[in-house]
Design an enzyme around this catalytic site. Structure first.
Site, PDB file in Angstrom:
ATOM      1  N   SER A  29       0.848  -1.190   0.000  1.00 25.65           N
ATOM      2  CA  SER A  29       0.000   0.000   0.000  1.00 25.65           C
ATOM      3  C   SER A  29       0.882   1.238   0.000  1.00 25.65           C
ATOM      4  O   SER A  29       2.097   1.163   0.141  1.00 25.65           O
ATOM      5  CB  SER A  29      -0.908   0.008   1.223  1.00 25.65           C
ATOM      6  OG  SER A  29      -0.163   0.416   2.354  1.00 25.65           O
ATOM      7  N   LYS A  30       0.231   2.370  -0.144  1.00 20.72           N
ATOM      8  CA  LYS A  30       0.916   3.652  -0.219  1.00 20.72           C
ATOM      9  C   LYS A  30       1.884   3.832   0.964  1.00 20.72           C
ATOM     10  O   LYS A  30       2.928   4.460   0.842  1.00 20.72           O
ATOM     11  CB  LYS A  30      -0.166   4.747  -0.225  1.00 20.72           C
ATOM     12  CG  LYS A  30       0.312   6.119  -0.573  1.00 20.72           C
ATOM     13  CD  LYS A  30       0.313   6.366  -2.078  1.00 20.72           C
ATOM     14  CE  LYS A  30       1.033   7.656  -2.426  1.00 20.72           C
ATOM     15  NZ  LYS A  30       2.333   7.500  -3.009  1.00 20.72           N
TER      16      LYS A  30
END
Ligand code: GLU
Length: 487
Positions: free
Chosen positions: A258-259
């Site tokens: 994820s980011k």
């Protein structure tokens, strides 16, 4: 083999999407088939203007150009080309409606008039009872008269598929082998939404059939929906394509990437200076084992060697250290001429005299072995264009067993030795020869570290003799004298 990449234009090109696009591209090229791009723009609220163009540019950067479907023309405009269009799902709504009606007709789908409020209520109750959230089929049991009356009254509705609970749905995935799903665990998926747009499930089945897709390679997150898709193909009387669900990309701590774990947008990697060849090489190796020790692959080699039977089922770790290692390897592969050409404008911007340096390629060569990104070049060559300042802390080194107290003697030896080297011997070999013959009571490293540090002012740089040769005798003696003053 016809393969496809059907992104939803809801934002940037994700590294995971580039990876599935690449995998699809490789297998179509391997079999000399078409790779097509379709746009799945059915979620109208999440559309992002410019996303399609952005994605196509990201693909093109990586060397992936669709043969068919949505693509960039020679002016960089987004166009559609091919015999199986339109390739935007929003332009195919009549088709989805037609097939949804056919499913109703055949008794495999039904109208559902439940309001969003009722569905939320239902889910809450299921949660309280610790049941898996699933549509409870209230509308499945409506009489034909009720349905007709509601439709006539213009009640907002969706169309759901009627999953046979008693069935076991079996399918062979190209990566995972035989997969079995129990019908009673599969939700009555919405096929057509209240706004008349299809969901992914119906739309991709219709499109992959009509667009004659042979192989669907997509992310593992779609695996649990596979039984729905298999049923839809069956009910519509179509043969499903082959499916291959590639493993999820995981962060180093084995969580879904994820980011938070760093950059997930391809454009961020482009901006950081990664080479497209590196990204392609890196993404292909995620979850794929070539079965040999080879780690560096060109696109052509991947087309030749990539196969799904060597793709693992377990999640693939997105290892940024490996990415940087590959970047280094690819930087070394560039020819010296090309490398110098690529870094010259960057270096010139910082040090204008580089533009007229006839020996620039020699300097470029000194850093090509160590560089990771082109944009590091000016910094790495600063020592050549600008007089460095080497602190005593840098000149002495605990690791090399050099104390500050020893520095004056070390510099005295270096100055004497190097000023005695005639111009004609001012080469890496000539310098090495002279210094190694005049070590005094010191070990080699005890002279070479301070020499290199005095000439560059850096803790890491090309070797002392290479730097000395590139600088020339006059500059070397001048810098040694300066360094000596600080000790
Ligand atoms: N639009 C879907 C997505 O972006 C495509 C999945 C597929 O490859 O079928 O996830």
């Amino acid at each position: 083999m016809r393969t496809r990449f059907p992104p939803s234009p809801t934002g940037f090109l994700h590294v995971g999407s580039l990876r599935t696009a690449l995998t699809n591209h490789l297998l179509s090229k391997k079999t000399k088939g078409n790779f097509l791009m379709r746009i799945e723009d059915t979620d109208r609220e999440r559309l992002v203007p410019g996303a399609v163009e952005n994605m196509l540019k990201g693909l093109a950067w990586a060397g992936i150009v669709p043969d068919e479907g949505v693509m960039l023309d020679s002016n960089g405009e987004v166009v559609q080309k091919g015999t199986h269009g339109p390739y935007y799902q929003s332009e195919r709504l009549d088709l989805y409606k037609k097939y949804a009606a056919e499913l109703i007709e055949k008794g495999h789908a039904y109208y559902c008039f439940c309001t969003p409020e009722r569905l939320t209520e239902m889910r809450k109750e299921q949660e309280a009872r610790k049941q898996a959230p699933m549509y409870d089929r209230r509308c499945c049991n409506l009489s034909k008269e009720d349905v007709d009356a509601k439709l006539k009254a213009g009640e907002r509705h969706v169309i759901r598929m009627k999953v046979p609970h008693e069935r076991t749905i079996t399918f062979n995935d190209d990566i995972r082998g035989e997969m079995k799903f129990q019908g009673h665990t599969v939700d009555d998926q919405v096929l057509l939404k209240g706004d008349g747009f299809p969901t992914y499930h119906l739309a991709h089945v219709v499109d992959d059939h009509l667009m004659e897709t042979d192989l669907v390679i997509r992310g593992e997150e779609w695996l649990s929906s596979l039984p729905k898709h298999i049923l839809l193909f069956e009910w519509l009387g179509w043969t499903p394509p082959q499916y291959a669900h590639v493993p999820l990309l995981l962060s180093k701590d084995r969580k879904k990437l994820s980011k938070r774990d760093g950059d997930v947008a391809v454009e961020e990697y482009i901006a950081k200076g990664y080479l497209p060849e590196v990204m392609v090489n890196f993404l292909a190796l995620l979850g794929w084992n070539p079965g040999t020790t080879q780690e560096i692959f060109t696109m052509d080699e991947l087309i030749e060697q990539f196969s799904l039977d060597r793709v693992q089922k377990a999640g693939a770790i997105f290892d940024l250290e490996k990415l940087d290692w590959l970047q280094g390897q690819w930087m070394r592969k560039i020819s010296p001429q090309e490398f110098a050409k690529r870094i010259l404008p960057l270096v010139t911007e910082k040090f204008p005299t580089a533009a007229s340096d006839k020996d620039f390629i020699k300097k470029a060569q000194l850093i090509q072995e160590r560089i990771t990104f082109f944009h590091e070049a000016p910094e790495m060559l600063t020592w050549f264009y600008k007089e460095p300042h080497a602190s005593v802390e840098l000149l002495a080194s605990e690791k090399q067993k050099i104390t500050k107290a020893q520095l004056p003697e070390i510099f005295a030896i270096l100055e004497k030795t190097l000023s005695d080297v005639p111009e004609k011997n001012w080469t890496v070999d000539g310098l090495k020869d002279a210094v190694l013959k005049n070590l005094g009571d010191f070990k080699q490293g005890q002279l070479l570290w301070p020499l290199r540090a005095a000439l560059t002012g850096l803790p890491y740089s090309p070797g002392a003799f290479e730097v000395a040769e590139a600088l020339g005798k006059e500059k070397v003696l001048h810098r040694l004298a300066n360094a000596k003053k600080t000790t």
